[in-house]
Design an enzyme around this catalytic site. Structure first.
Site, PDB file in Angstrom:
ATOM      1  N   ASN A 109      42.375  39.745  34.575  1.00 33.74           N
ATOM      2  CA  ASN A 109      41.200  40.298  33.887  1.00 33.74           C
ATOM      3  C   ASN A 109      40.933  41.701  34.429  1.00 33.74           C
ATOM      4  OD1 ASN A 109      38.830  40.321  32.239  1.00 33.74           O
ATOM      5  ND2 ASN A 109      37.589  39.829  34.050  1.00 33.74           N
ATOM      6  N   HIS A 111      37.635  44.192  35.131  1.00 36.91           N
ATOM      7  CA  HIS A 111      36.178  44.098  35.250  1.00 36.91           C
ATOM      8  C   HIS A 111      35.637  45.473  35.643  1.00 36.91           C
ATOM      9  CE1 HIS A 111      32.303  42.242  35.927  1.00 36.91           C
ATOM     10  NE2 HIS A 111      32.210  42.920  37.060  1.00 36.91           N
ATOM     11  N   SER A 138      38.144  47.104  38.411  1.00 40.89           N
ATOM     12  CA  SER A 138      39.028  46.243  39.203  1.00 40.89           C
ATOM     13  C   SER A 138      39.864  45.365  38.282  1.00 40.89           C
ATOM     14  CB  SER A 138      38.219  45.297  40.102  1.00 40.89           C
ATOM     15  OG  SER A 138      37.272  46.000  40.870  1.00 40.89           O
ATOM     16  N   ASP A 147      34.810  36.323  37.968  1.00 37.19           N
ATOM     17  CA  ASP A 147      35.152  37.620  38.573  1.00 37.19           C
ATOM     18  C   ASP A 147      35.418  37.508  40.072  1.00 37.19           C
ATOM     19  OD1 ASP A 147      34.780  38.839  36.066  1.00 37.19           O
ATOM     20  OD2 ASP A 147      32.629  39.053  36.439  1.00 37.19           O
TER      21      ASP A 147
END
Ligand code: GAR
Length: 321
Positions: A109, A111, A138, A147
């Site tokens: 992912n 973020h 990030s 996260d």
């Protein structure tokens, strides 16, 4: 060049990170290709771009569906496209734990904050309100904690005096478009990089008591029991004797166990040349989604088989509690 890894990109909105991933994948040396762009929002602008680029797309609104059912439908599309990795790019859905668990180590992912700061939403407003000198972005592995997975790469972006959340978001996106393609390329290449794989095996092996590393027939080997009387409990084999595998060799209980492992999970285990004859099994490391906890358990078990009594006795006592 080796075959390219296939990634599925999941989006909910504009899809500018997805576009950056697609165009980076068009460079000749890209180690990945985009096999699918999928969205929970049929109106996501990124879907039209993906279609124009000739990439398969899939859209399914989540309204009226359970989280599990929606995740399962997205996952089915990912598998249908033959993707080995899921890359979340502004996919604004919390994923069910079972889905995350199935893709652990193969889902990334991006973020918009310098994690571990500002998990969740409104990251830019929170960074500005806190008086931070920098915001940023990030790339991280996805785990059940929101996260919270291992951070793979970051870029910091300075916050200017009259910054607004919107102006910061815009600049952070420029950084993201550089960061994400590189981080994905590095990550999908990691499992074929012998140096990276050796570093992980070494860290696990040398974390066990009284171990050292010594080369054996040109391969890194790991021993227990001290400089003079140490015994090998593991080897790192990089495509030895014509084998395509980069592997960690450990001792099994014997030939029966070795053969049942190799027959039961040929994608994970193989019988290595020479060592196989004395009951050592090869754990294949150059494949996506290696279970490193399992590698660690094998190393510990093999260590126990080779360690002197004075070391294993302490462990047995500890295990009894
Ligand atoms: C990106 O800035 C990404 O970091 C963020 O959404 C934006 C998507 O933009 N992701 C999150 O907030 C995830 N919690 P894009 O659709 O233009 O790529």
């Amino acid at each position: 060049m080796a075959e390219k890894a296939r990634i599925a990109v999941l989006i909910s909105g504009a899809g500018t990170n997805m576009a950056a991933l697609v165009y980076a994948s068009r460079m000749a040396d890209s180690p990945y290709e985009v096999a699918l762009v999928a969205s929970n929002n049929p109106d996501a602008a990124g879907l039209a771009l993906a279609q124009a680029e000739g990439i398969a797309t899939f859209a399914l609104p989540h309204k009226g569906m359970t989280r599990e059912a929606h995740d399962a439908a997205m996952e089915a599309a990912v598998i249908e496209a033959g993707a080995e990795y899921i890359v979340l790019a502004g996919y604004m859905r919390i994923l069910s734990d079972a889905f995350v668990a199935r893709w652990e180590g193969r889902m990334l992912n991006i973020h918009p904050s310098l994690l571990p700061l500002y998990k969740g939403l409104d990251t830019h407003a929170r960074a500005i309100a806190a008086g931070d000198s920098h915001g940023g972005t990030s790339v991280h592995l996805v785990t059940p904690e929101l996260d919270g997975g291992e951070v793979l790469a970051q870029i910091a972006v300075p916050i200017t005096p009259d910054e607004t959340p919107a102006s910061l978001a815009e600049r952070v996106k420029l950084a993201e478009h550089q960061l994400y393609p590189r981080a994905v390329a590095d990550y999908v290449s990691r499992w074929r990089d012998p140096a990276a794989l050796l570093a992980r095996v070494r860290a696990l092996a040398l974390a066990l008591p009284e171990t050292d590393e010594r080369e054996s027939h040109g391969s890194p080997g790991f021993r227990v029991g001290g400089e003079k009387s140490g015994k090998y409990f593991a080897y790192f084999a990089d495509q030895h004797h014509g084998s395509p595998h980069i592997a960690c060799l450990v001792r099994t209980g014997g030939m029966d166990e070795l053969l049942s492992l190799v027959e039961g999970q040929p994608e994970v285990y193989f019988k290595p040349a020479y060592y196989g004859a004395s009951g050592w099994v090869g754990i294949i490391l150059n494949r996506p989604g290696v279970d490193w906890d399992a590698v660690g358990e094998w190393l510990e078990r093999s260590w126990r088989g080779a360690a002197p009594k004075r070391l294993t006795r302490l462990m047995d006592v500890a295990d009894a509690f």
